[in-house]
Design a protein around this motif. Sequence first.
Motif, mmCIF file in Angstrom:
data_model
loop_
_atom_site.group_PDB
_atom_site.id
_atom_site.type_symbol
_atom_site.label_atom_id
_atom_site.label_comp_id
_atom_site.label_asym_id
_atom_site.label_seq_id
_atom_site.Cartn_x
_atom_site.Cartn_y
_atom_site.Cartn_z
ATOM 1 N N ILE B 9 0.862 -1.187 0.000
ATOM 2 C CA ILE B 9 0.000 0.000 0.000
ATOM 3 C C ILE B 9 0.897 1.234 0.000
ATOM 4 O O ILE B 9 1.700 1.416 0.930
ATOM 5 N N ILE B 10 0.789 2.009 -1.029
ATOM 6 C CA ILE B 10 1.607 3.215 -1.107
ATOM 7 C C ILE B 10 0.692 4.435 -1.161
ATOM 8 O O ILE B 10 -0.143 4.559 -2.058
ATOM 9 N N VAL B 11 0.826 5.275 -0.160
ATOM 10 C CA VAL B 11 -0.016 6.468 -0.073
ATOM 11 C C VAL B 11 0.836 7.658 -0.487
ATOM 12 O O VAL B 11 1.943 7.837 0.026
ATOM 13 N N GLU B 12 0.311 8.421 -1.460
ATOM 14 C CA GLU B 12 1.097 9.561 -1.921
ATOM 15 C C GLU B 12 0.274 10.830 -1.919
ATOM 16 O O GLU B 12 -0.788 10.884 -2.529
ATOM 17 N N ILE B 27 -0.568 13.193 3.136
ATOM 18 C CA ILE B 27 -0.035 11.974 3.756
ATOM 19 C C ILE B 27 0.780 11.183 2.724
ATOM 20 O O ILE B 27 0.308 10.900 1.630
ATOM 21 N N ASP B 28 2.003 10.876 3.116
ATOM 22 C CA ASP B 28 2.857 9.992 2.312
ATOM 23 C C ASP B 28 3.247 8.821 3.194
ATOM 24 O O ASP B 28 3.766 9.026 4.290
ATOM 25 N N MET B 29 3.020 7.621 2.723
ATOM 26 C CA MET B 29 3.282 6.476 3.591
ATOM 27 C C MET B 29 3.371 5.207 2.751
ATOM 28 O O MET B 29 2.614 5.040 1.796
ATOM 29 N N PHE B 50 -8.144 8.072 7.851
ATOM 30 C CA PHE B 50 -7.094 7.514 6.995
ATOM 31 C C PHE B 50 -7.327 6.021 6.766
ATOM 32 O O PHE B 50 -7.256 5.530 5.641
ATOM 33 N N LEU B 51 -7.639 5.319 7.863
ATOM 34 C CA LEU B 51 -7.869 3.869 7.765
ATOM 35 C C LEU B 51 -9.001 3.594 6.780
ATOM 36 O O LEU B 51 -8.896 2.725 5.911
ATOM 37 N N ARG B 52 -10.098 4.370 6.924
ATOM 38 C CA ARG B 52 -11.267 4.122 6.084
ATOM 39 C C ARG B 52 -11.002 4.464 4.618
ATOM 40 O O ARG B 52 -11.659 3.929 3.724
ATOM 41 N N SER B 53 -10.026 5.357 4.391
ATOM 42 C CA SER B 53 -9.768 5.720 2.994
ATOM 43 C C SER B 53 -9.019 4.607 2.260
ATOM 44 O O SER B 53 -8.962 4.594 1.038
ATOM 45 N N GLY B 68 -4.804 13.145 -4.328
ATOM 46 C CA GLY B 68 -3.625 12.328 -4.047
ATOM 47 C C GLY B 68 -3.969 10.893 -4.396
ATOM 48 O O GLY B 68 -5.025 10.631 -4.972
ATOM 49 N N SER B 69 -3.092 9.961 -4.040
ATOM 50 C CA SER B 69 -3.394 8.595 -4.444
ATOM 51 C C SER B 69 -3.042 7.569 -3.383
ATOM 52 O O SER B 69 -2.171 7.784 -2.533
ATOM 53 N N ILE B 70 -3.781 6.465 -3.401
ATOM 54 C CA ILE B 70 -3.415 5.296 -2.606
ATOM 55 C C ILE B 70 -3.269 4.150 -3.597
ATOM 56 O O ILE B 70 -4.216 3.802 -4.299
ATOM 57 N N THR B 71 -2.053 3.644 -3.694
ATOM 58 C CA THR B 71 -1.798 2.563 -4.636
ATOM 59 C C THR B 71 -1.782 1.244 -3.890
ATOM 60 O O THR B 71 -1.068 1.093 -2.909
ATOM 61 N N TYR B 72 -2.637 0.343 -4.329
ATOM 62 C CA TYR B 72 -2.657 -0.985 -3.719
ATOM 63 C C TYR B 72 -2.311 -1.983 -4.819
ATOM 64 O O TYR B 72 -2.974 -2.015 -5.861
#
Lengths: 220, 255
Positions: B9-12, B27-29, B50-53, B68-72
């Motif tokens: 999971i990459i959060v950008e 958030i970057d994680m 954040f968890l729910r997103s 922004g993006s969350i890459t799964y």
Amino acid sequence: MTYRAKFEQELEDLKLELIKMGDIVISNINDGLKSFLSMDITLAEMTIKKDKMVNDYEKTIEKKCLQIILKEQPVAKDLRLITSVLKMITDLERIGDHAADISKMTIFMQKSLKPYVIPHMKLMTEASQKMIKKALDSFVKQDLGLANAVINDDDEVDAYFEEIKGIVAEAIRHNEIDADYALYMMMVAKYLERISDHAVNIGEWVIFSVLGEHNHNVIF
Amino acid sequence: MNCSIEKNIIVENLNLYYGTKQALFNIDMEIPRNKVTALIGPSGCGKSTFLRSINRMNDLIPKCRIDGSITYCGENIYGQGMDVIDLRRKVGMVFQKPNPFPMSIFENVAYGLRCQGVKDKIELQKTVKKALVDAALYDEVKDRLKENALSLSGGQQQRLCIARAIALSPDVILMDEPTSALDPIATAKIEDLINELKKDYTIIIVTHNMQQALRISDFTAFFLMGELMEFDETSKIFSHPKHQKTEDYITGRFG
């Protein structure tokens, strides 16, 4: 608003108690040596009695540390601080024992022995007392520079020990000293040397409480 | 959507808004797979948001907007063409309060499978049993699978919810304070379970219990006022946090 005011107060109290324990230890070393140099048996006995106060402090502080861990579940620097206190009181207690040991030499000695007075004994005592003071100071201030200085100061005390050994050996060779007195004197010097080693230990625990490293090993 | 990428999971640069109010800031994680990542921070800091997103639960909240993006597994979950149902199947969720469906224990776990179209009875039974075993609940309920799930204790209900989530063989399990409504024994059971589950799943857990974060997580993220203040190995966060704010929070100086 300040949170955990009680916890903060308990940590401050711990530091204060440690300083009080240190003060008694330092004064006992002083009285121990004084009793030895002046062959004062009464003072020696008093000093041995006063060592009980040091042991009591150790128990009290130990109990407080464990209760804080239990109730407050400390982490990070708080946990390091409490752990280092737990370790330092062991060293302070040992120093107290050695102050009592010095006083015991006074009692074991026969009054008839002729004292052999050299300034080094007093100087060595002062140097080791200074190390303890500096070590405790470095803890209260969480000062790495001071803590490292304590570790370096040990060389000075070790040098005194070697000098005293040389002087006593020379005096024995020239029949200037009672053999018994020479032995007692060397014992006292050895106790002083051990005291400074314990001061070094305290300095090392101060470094741990700041950095989480003990003798360059990362612990926590 | 199975993937074997180390950081699955990459959060950008994630920003999230509830109407005009911004709840998450840049958030970057990167969340490592098969590890437990704990999200900590004071109430209202954005950790649950954040968890729910991560499985797009926020889609259900009106006026919630995200950039922004969350890459799964290499795919932006907010990108066009993302199948949200498929995403939520791979990224399961367990909530603060146990929320079993008002049906039998068996049907609770079988529900998702049936929705997926599984009809074969033997396959259903096999999968339900495995999920209950993996959720460390099977021995306690094997003789009463037909009873209503609401007759279970709170701790058992929560493990049933975990069984319900893992029955769909997800990849990631999101947990929002899963033990805050449970007693210490039930909490210990869930914690042990999390330890077991991380062999097969990536777990992200919101917790208000610092000692719990220390016990069960490999990584910890500290959120404050919608920002990710610090993200590191749990052992580092709880021994040598980099930020004063983190130290103040974990040592209980504020929050």
